[in-house]
Write a protein that holds these residues in place. Structure first.
Motif, PDB file in Angstrom:
ATOM      1  N   TRP A  53       0.838  -1.201   0.000  1.00 41.92           N
ATOM      2  CA  TRP A  53       0.000   0.000   0.000  1.00 41.92           C
ATOM      3  C   TRP A  53       0.868   1.243   0.000  1.00 41.92           C
ATOM      4  CZ3 TRP A  53      -0.947   3.385   4.462  1.00 41.92           C
ATOM      5  CH2 TRP A  53      -1.869   4.404   4.185  1.00 41.92           C
ATOM      6  N   GLN A  54       0.564   2.165  -0.890  1.00 46.95           N
ATOM      7  CA  GLN A  54       1.284   3.434  -0.963  1.00 46.95           C
ATOM      8  C   GLN A  54       0.302   4.551  -0.622  1.00 46.95           C
ATOM      9  OE1 GLN A  54       4.616   3.914  -1.554  1.00 46.95           O
ATOM     10  NE2 GLN A  54       4.746   1.693  -1.423  1.00 46.95           N
ATOM     11  N   PRO A  55       0.544   5.316   0.442  1.00 47.88           N
ATOM     12  CA  PRO A  55      -0.410   6.351   0.841  1.00 47.88           C
ATOM     13  C   PRO A  55      -0.397   7.543  -0.110  1.00 47.88           C
ATOM     14  CG  PRO A  55       1.541   6.439   2.235  1.00 47.88           C
ATOM     15  CD  PRO A  55       1.703   5.245   1.359  1.00 47.88           C
ATOM     16  N   GLY A  56      -1.510   8.288  -0.089  1.00 50.16           N
ATOM     17  CA  GLY A  56      -1.560   9.536  -0.830  1.00 50.16           C
ATOM     18  C   GLY A  56      -2.679   9.607  -1.840  1.00 50.16           C
ATOM     19  N   LYS A  57      -3.781  10.307  -1.489  1.00 50.14           N
ATOM     20  CA  LYS A  57      -4.952  10.392  -2.357  1.00 50.14           C
ATOM     21  C   LYS A  57      -5.285  11.817  -2.799  1.00 50.14           C
ATOM     22  CE  LYS A  57      -8.502   7.776  -1.269  1.00 50.14           C
ATOM     23  NZ  LYS A  57      -8.551   6.782  -2.360  1.00 50.14           N
ATOM     24  N   ASP A  58      -4.607  12.819  -2.260  1.00 48.98           N
ATOM     25  CA  ASP A  58      -4.921  14.215  -2.575  1.00 48.98           C
ATOM     26  C   ASP A  58      -3.660  14.906  -3.083  1.00 48.98           C
ATOM     27  OD1 ASP A  58      -7.325  13.549  -1.435  1.00 48.98           O
ATOM     28  OD2 ASP A  58      -7.227  14.994   0.189  1.00 48.98           O
ATOM     29  N   VAL A  59      -3.615  15.255  -4.373  1.00 53.47           N
ATOM     30  CA  VAL A  59      -2.396  15.832  -4.935  1.00 53.47           C
ATOM     31  C   VAL A  59      -2.722  17.013  -5.842  1.00 53.47           C
ATOM     32  CG1 VAL A  59      -1.219  13.597  -4.887  1.00 53.47           C
ATOM     33  CG2 VAL A  59      -2.360  14.339  -6.992  1.00 53.47           C
ATOM     34  N   ALA A  60      -1.722  17.866  -6.021  1.00 52.15           N
ATOM     35  CA  ALA A  60      -1.774  18.922  -7.021  1.00 52.15           C
ATOM     36  C   ALA A  60      -0.383  19.049  -7.620  1.00 52.15           C
ATOM     37  CB  ALA A  60      -2.216  20.245  -6.406  1.00 52.15           C
ATOM     38  N   GLY A  61      -0.332  19.333  -8.919  1.00 57.10           N
ATOM     39  CA  GLY A  61       0.971  19.435  -9.561  1.00 57.10           C
ATOM     40  C   GLY A  61       0.849  19.663 -11.051  1.00 57.10           C
ATOM     41  N   LEU A  62       1.826  19.162 -11.788  1.00 54.06           N
ATOM     42  CA  LEU A  62       1.954  19.435 -13.217  1.00 54.06           C
ATOM     43  C   LEU A  62       1.970  18.124 -13.994  1.00 54.06           C
ATOM     44  CD1 LEU A  62       2.563  21.843 -15.237  1.00 54.06           C
ATOM     45  CD2 LEU A  62       4.955  21.099 -15.077  1.00 54.06           C
ATOM     46  N   VAL A  63       1.149  18.043 -15.039  1.00 56.08           N
ATOM     47  CA  VAL A  63       1.175  16.874 -15.918  1.00 56.08           C
ATOM     48  C   VAL A  63       2.473  16.906 -16.732  1.00 56.08           C
ATOM     49  CG1 VAL A  63       0.087  15.712 -17.885  1.00 56.08           C
ATOM     50  CG2 VAL A  63      -1.338  16.715 -16.080  1.00 56.08           C
ATOM     51  N   VAL A  64       3.275  15.862 -16.583  1.00 59.85           N
ATOM     52  CA  VAL A  64       4.515  15.784 -17.351  1.00 59.85           C
ATOM     53  C   VAL A  64       4.413  14.756 -18.467  1.00 59.85           C
ATOM     54  CG1 VAL A  64       5.986  16.608 -15.469  1.00 59.85           C
ATOM     55  CG2 VAL A  64       5.505  14.154 -15.671  1.00 59.85           C
ATOM     56  N   GLN A  65       3.380  13.921 -18.409  1.00 61.36           N
ATOM     57  CA  GLN A  65       3.134  12.954 -19.481  1.00 61.36           C
ATOM     58  C   GLN A  65       1.630  12.743 -19.575  1.00 61.36           C
ATOM     59  OE1 GLN A  65       5.450   9.267 -19.369  1.00 61.36           O
ATOM     60  NE2 GLN A  65       3.686   8.140 -20.169  1.00 61.36           N
TER      61      GLN A  65
END
Length: 309
Positions: A53-65
């Motif tokens: 399991w890898q935590p982390g469901k809320d993100v913001a950033g830049l599409v690189v692909q």
């Protein structure tokens, strides 16, 4: 790339590790994470993390692909996303139906505070139906969901009573439109047409008893981590013909991308305020998780990602 992974240790629940960069599926975009938010529910999962399991469901950033199937945002587009996991990292693969584009007016820190809490609030009120002129009781109101629900429901015409532990937390909710602040469910007088209940335990039957005739209680959380016991004969003593409904935010017929875009529009228009109680570099994630779990943070906690860690 670097990512925060679960350790299974209560004192330091996450630690940095070198992991393979995600390989997006055809319907996924690769996002360079600039900020992510953490949720109290994730602190509970970190106590006994599932394998891989890898935590982390809320993100913001830049599409690189961009996604190979042609769906979703193009490369170099700023986005907010709600992946199933893996967001506490330098890069994350996000299905395009869980991404929304960001205007220049909304920064990554603000945006990262939106997904889980914002989707929960939006969908709770959609399930509740029209709230104009209705009396609404909201328990556990000092977290991210509570701030969003209060602001949206009050703006839609509801008379909102919030349950929070302290007067300081209540003051901000009044600024967002709450009509009344109480510190215990037992202090709420009612009756209420609608109860949104997130704590469980002893609060659930107390909240149910404050429903008006034909009122609705929507149960959407178990923050107390204490089992709730209900005596259904209580329906005859109080809220006749009341409805008790369980809610889970992921049970939605509307794609995350559409609801995230709606939340972004509300923020851009000044009609929704991401309430962020803590901003810190992601090197401090373990300490922030401890504070969030112990309710030392009002609203959302957001971590900023740096490649120099």
């Amino acid at each position: 790339m670097k990512a925060l992974t679960a350790t299974g240790r209560p004192d330091v629940p996450v630690a940095f590790a070198e992991v393979e960069q995600p390989r997006p599926r055809p319907n996924e975009a690769l996002v360079k994470v600039e900020a992510f938010s953490v949720n109290r529910g994730e602190t509970f999962k970190l106590e006994d993390p599932a394998a891989r399991w890898q935590p982390g469901k809320d993100v913001a950033g830049l599409v690189v692909q961009a996604a190979a199937d042609g769906s979703g945002p193009a490369a170099c587009t700023r986005v907010v996303g709600h992946p199933s996991g893996g967001g506490w990292a330098e890069y994350v693969a996000v299905p395009t139906d869980a991404l929304a584009e960001l205007p220049e007016s909304i920064g990554s820190v603000q945006a990262a505070a939106l997904p889980l809490a914002g989707l929960t609030a939006l969908r709770l009120l959609r399930v509740a139906g029209p709230v104009i002129g209705r009396r609404l009781l909201l328990t556990g109101a000092s977290g991210g969901v509570g701030h969003y629900v209060t602001e949206l429901a009050a703006a839609a015409g509801a008379e909102v009573t919030v349950v929070v532990a302290s007067a300081e937390r209540g003051r901000r909710l009044v600024e967002l439109g709450a009509a009344e602040v109480v510190h215990e469910v037992a202090d709420a007088t009612g009756p209420y047409d609608l109860v949104l209940e997130s704590t469980g335990g002893a609060d659930l039957p107390l909240a149910l008893a404050r429903l008006a005739k034909r009122g609705t209680l929507i149960w959407f959380g178990q923050a107390s981590r204490t089992p709730a016991t209900l005596d259904f004969f209580d329906f005859f003593a109080g809220p006749e013909s009341a409805t008790l409904r369980h809610f889970h935010y992921a049970d939605s017929d509307v794609p995350d991308s559409e609801d995230l875009a709606a939340l972004v529009r509300l923020v851009a228009a000044g009609r929704l305020t991401p309430e962020i109680g803590r901003i810190a570099p992601w090197a401090e994630t373990a300490a922030v998780l401890a504070d969030l779990r112990e309710r030392r943070i009002r609203g959302k906690a957001v971590l900023t990602v740096s490649a120099s860690i």
